[in-house]
Design an enzyme around this catalytic site. Structure first.
Site, PDB file in Angstrom:
ATOM      1  N   TYR A  88       1.060  20.982 -14.733  1.00 45.49           N
ATOM      2  CA  TYR A  88       1.322  20.331 -13.438  1.00 45.49           C
ATOM      3  C   TYR A  88       2.609  19.508 -13.516  1.00 45.49           C
ATOM      4  CZ  TYR A  88       0.857  16.718  -9.812  1.00 45.49           C
ATOM      5  OH  TYR A  88       1.091  15.851  -8.782  1.00 45.49           O
ATOM      6  N   SER A 111       2.057   6.331  -6.489  1.00 46.69           N
ATOM      7  CA  SER A 111       1.988   7.464  -5.562  1.00 46.69           C
ATOM      8  C   SER A 111       0.768   7.350  -4.657  1.00 46.69           C
ATOM      9  CB  SER A 111       1.890   8.765  -6.370  1.00 46.69           C
ATOM     10  OG  SER A 111       1.451   9.836  -5.559  1.00 46.69           O
ATOM     11  N   TYR A 171       2.959   9.383   1.400  1.00 45.72           N
ATOM     12  CA  TYR A 171       3.036  10.697   2.028  1.00 45.72           C
ATOM     13  C   TYR A 171       2.437  10.526   3.406  1.00 45.72           C
ATOM     14  CZ  TYR A 171       4.035  13.344  -2.274  1.00 45.72           C
ATOM     15  OH  TYR A 171       4.611  13.874  -3.404  1.00 45.72           O
ATOM     16  N   THR A 212       8.318   9.294   1.241  1.00 46.96           N
ATOM     17  CA  THR A 212       8.781  10.591   0.745  1.00 46.96           C
ATOM     18  C   THR A 212       8.934  11.568   1.896  1.00 46.96           C
ATOM     19  OG1 THR A 212       7.774  10.200  -1.397  1.00 46.96           O
ATOM     20  CG2 THR A 212       8.237  12.495  -0.834  1.00 46.96           C
ATOM     21  N   ARG A 269       3.825  25.992  -6.820  1.00 46.70           N
ATOM     22  CA  ARG A 269       4.010  25.999  -8.281  1.00 46.70           C
ATOM     23  C   ARG A 269       2.948  26.945  -8.828  1.00 46.70           C
ATOM     24  NH1 ARG A 269       3.519  19.795  -6.889  1.00 46.70           N
ATOM     25  NH2 ARG A 269       5.219  19.813  -5.388  1.00 46.70           N
ATOM     26  N   LYS A 320      12.937   8.644   0.352  1.00 44.53           N
ATOM     27  CA  LYS A 320      13.039   9.484  -0.851  1.00 44.53           C
ATOM     28  C   LYS A 320      13.055  10.973  -0.498  1.00 44.53           C
ATOM     29  CE  LYS A 320      10.553  10.323  -5.205  1.00 44.53           C
ATOM     30  NZ  LYS A 320       9.891  11.610  -5.074  1.00 44.53           N
ATOM     31  N   HIS A 346      12.671  16.203  -5.517  1.00 42.83           N
ATOM     32  CA  HIS A 346      11.272  16.129  -5.955  1.00 42.83           C
ATOM     33  C   HIS A 346      11.113  16.758  -7.353  1.00 42.83           C
ATOM     34  CE1 HIS A 346       7.486  14.984  -3.741  1.00 42.83           C
ATOM     35  NE2 HIS A 346       6.951  15.459  -4.847  1.00 42.83           N
ATOM     36  N   ARG A 382      10.412  20.546  -7.496  1.00 43.34           N
ATOM     37  CA  ARG A 382       9.050  21.004  -7.210  1.00 43.34           C
ATOM     38  C   ARG A 382       8.866  21.472  -5.779  1.00 43.34           C
ATOM     39  NH1 ARG A 382       5.708  18.890 -11.120  1.00 43.34           N
ATOM     40  NH2 ARG A 382       3.898  18.385  -9.851  1.00 43.34           N
TER      41      ARG A 382
HETATM   42  C1  FMN Z   1       3.846  15.642 -11.983  1.00 43.13           C
HETATM   43  C2  FMN Z   1       4.681  15.092 -10.867  1.00 43.13           C
HETATM   44  C3  FMN Z   1       4.048  14.559  -9.760  1.00 43.13           C
HETATM   45  C4  FMN Z   1       4.803  14.017  -8.723  1.00 43.13           C
HETATM   46  N1  FMN Z   1       4.179  13.410  -7.665  1.00 43.13           N
HETATM   47  C5  FMN Z   1       4.920  12.805  -6.712  1.00 43.13           C
HETATM   48  C6  FMN Z   1       4.290  12.052  -5.682  1.00 43.13           C
HETATM   49  O1  FMN Z   1       3.079  11.911  -5.648  1.00 43.13           O
HETATM   50  N2  FMN Z   1       5.087  11.484  -4.748  1.00 43.13           N
HETATM   51  C7  FMN Z   1       6.455  11.618  -4.754  1.00 43.13           C
HETATM   52  O2  FMN Z   1       7.133  11.088  -3.868  1.00 43.13           O
HETATM   53  N3  FMN Z   1       7.069  12.284  -5.746  1.00 43.13           N
HETATM   54  C8  FMN Z   1       6.337  12.867  -6.718  1.00 43.13           C
HETATM   55  N4  FMN Z   1       6.968  13.514  -7.742  1.00 43.13           N
HETATM   56  C9  FMN Z   1       8.441  13.537  -7.803  1.00 43.13           C
HETATM   57  C10 FMN Z   1       8.947  12.319  -8.580  1.00 43.13           C
HETATM   58  O3  FMN Z   1       8.753  11.141  -7.862  1.00 43.13           O
HETATM   59  C11 FMN Z   1      10.451  12.437  -8.886  1.00 43.13           C
HETATM   60  O4  FMN Z   1      11.144  12.730  -7.705  1.00 43.13           O
HETATM   61  C12 FMN Z   1      10.754  13.505  -9.943  1.00 43.13           C
HETATM   62  O5  FMN Z   1       9.764  13.527 -10.925  1.00 43.13           O
HETATM   63  C13 FMN Z   1      12.100  13.226 -10.585  1.00 43.13           C
HETATM   64  O6  FMN Z   1      12.431  14.216 -11.512  1.00 43.13           O
HETATM   65  P1  FMN Z   1      12.166  14.060 -13.099  1.00 43.13           P
HETATM   66  O7  FMN Z   1      10.705  14.298 -13.298  1.00 43.13           O
HETATM   67  O8  FMN Z   1      13.004  15.134 -13.664  1.00 43.13           O
HETATM   68  O9  FMN Z   1      12.569  12.662 -13.501  1.00 43.13           O
HETATM   69  C14 FMN Z   1       6.222  14.060  -8.789  1.00 43.13           C
HETATM   70  C15 FMN Z   1       6.838  14.604  -9.916  1.00 43.13           C
HETATM   71  C16 FMN Z   1       6.084  15.118 -10.953  1.00 43.13           C
HETATM   72  C17 FMN Z   1       6.780  15.664 -12.167  1.00 43.13           C
END
Ligand code: FMN
Length: 387
Positions: free
Chosen positions: A25, A107, A130, A156, A165, A252, A276, A279
């Site tokens: 994940y 989050s 969210y 976000t 994914r 964001k 993100h 993702r």
């Molecule tokens: C496992 C995972 C879960 C995430 N969940 C959220 C989330 O709940 N809310 C959100 O705004 N971004 C979420 N993100 C995005 C992160 O806030 C961030 O933008 C991103 O991880 C930055 O890239 P990096 O992991 O390479 O540092 C998530 C990222 C990952 C890896």
């Protein structure tokens, strides 16, 4: 005890310790994962200017983000299901961030609730929202964040629908994991994780379960997102949410200069240049390539923050030198958490701090405020010539 000197060391330990479903994940992007990979690899294209015979005494990485003092401009990004990477993970990460003196962002899709994290920390943290279809739920969660003294709302904008994914679908990702044969076989090899998890009651989406009405299955992120996330979110709604919140607002998920201008017009305190973590829209530009254009477009109107692909203090330095006022780490802190709990998050922050401080010095700069484009060697076509 292994000697940990890099974020990659933490990732390797995390990979051994965490259940496959949660490791996958974290360590994946959408579809072909091109943007996920580019986020990391594009940093390598930027080189640094070595400078010598500059007095390096009295250096500091201290700075501010949205007016808040930070020991270094590196916040913990909002990460869903953090409490599945390690029992009570959000509390552990928030405590590590607080002790280090950097912001923690909780989050919406956390396992520990807003109230839980507030009860186990002493300083205000940031809350990420969210936007949901259920306006009552949104109003209540904003009120809960205010009651918990959250000092900024991170809204976000790049996940109105969920990017696919593949691994999550194949693994049947859920919180807590459903007891299928494949999952149980994997969990049997993760006894350290399992023992800790048995010791906590926090195994569901703490901000959702018991707070959202008519939720059919809150264990499945994919189903729940499809059902509840608001696909009609637009700039008018963003303005209304800003009014409703009434405090500091960080938008964001901005990757486009036009969107950056819209975000600045809304009157946000900061924007986060982000895709993100690769993702959502696979094929989008890496965050670091998008950063310079956005700084040029709105850098004089709004604080520009950055995330995506940071795996070292050198990456942080490059983003700051390209004009970001602050940065966030997502996976880098999750690796630490999954590897060693709170101590692992602290270790991740220490590694990044040391790398940032040393690199700053070797580039001939003593403070974050003194970091600028001049310390970098950026390929002429770095931003790309796209038609
Ligand atoms: C496992 C995972 C879960 C995430 N969940 C959220 C989330 O709940 N809310 C959100 O705004 N971004 C979420 N993100 C995005 C992160 O806030 C961030 O933008 C991103 O991880 C930055 O890239 P990096 O992991 O390479 O540092 C998530 C990222 C990952 C890896």
């Amino acid at each position: 005890m292994p000697v940990i000197t890099t974020i990659e060391d933490l990732r390797r330990i995390y990979a051994r310790r965490a259940p496959r479903m949660f490791y996958d994940y974290c360590e994946s992007g959408s579809w072909t994962e091109q943007t996920f990979r580019d986020n990391v690899s594009d940093f390598a294209g930027i080189r640094l200017r070595q400078r010598v015979a500059v007095d390096m005494e009295g250096r500091s990485t201290a700075s501010t983000m949205i007016g808040q003092d930070v020991a270094m401009p590196v916040a913990l990004a909002p990460v869903g299901l953090t409490g599945m990477q390690s029992a009570d993970g959000e509390i552990k990460a928030a405590r590590a961030a607080e002790k280090f003196g950097v912001p923690f962002t909780l989050s919406t899709m956390s396992i520990c609730s807003i109230e839980d994290v507030a009860a186990h920390t002493t300083k205000p943290f940031w809350f990420q929202l969210y936007v949901m279809r259920d306006e009552d739920f949104v109003a209540r969660i904003l009120q809960r964040a205010k009651d918990a003294r959250c000092s900024a709302l991170v809204l976000t904008l790049d996940l109105q629908i969920l990017g696919q994914r593949h691994k999550d679908l194949k693994n049947g990702l859920s919180a807590p994991p459903k007891p299928t044969l494949r999952t149980m076989a994997n969990l049997a090899t993760k006894w350290g994780w399992g023992l800790e998890m048995l010791g906590t009651k926090r195994r569901f989406f703490g901000n959702i379960v018991g707070h959202a009405k008519g939720v059919s299955d809150a264990s499945s992120l994919t189903d729940w997102t499809a059902e509840q996330f608001d696909p009609s979110l637009d700039w008018d709604k963003v303005r209304r949410l800003k009014e409703q919140w009434g405090g500091k607002l960080i938008l964001k998920g901005i990757l486009d200069e036009e969107d950056a201008r819209r975000a600045a017009d809304v009157g946000a305190d900061a924007i986060v240049v982000s895709n993100h973590g690769g993702r959502q829209l696979d094929g989008a530009l890496s965050s670091i390539r998008a950063l310079p254009g956005i700084v040029r477009a709105v850098g004089d109107q709004v604080e520009v923050h950055f995330d995506g692909g940071i795996r070292s203090g050198q990456d942080v330095l490059k983003a700051l030198a390209l004009g970001a006022k602050g940065t966030y780490i997502g996976r880098a802190f999750v690796y630490g958490l999954g590897a060693m709990g709170e101590a692992g998050v602290t270790r991740a922050l220490e590694v990044i701090h040391k790398e940032l401080d040393t690199t700053m010095a070797l580039c001939g700069r003593k403070s974050v405020a003194a970091l600028d484009r001049d310390i970098l060697l950026v390929p002429e076509d770095f931003e790309g010539r796209w038609a």
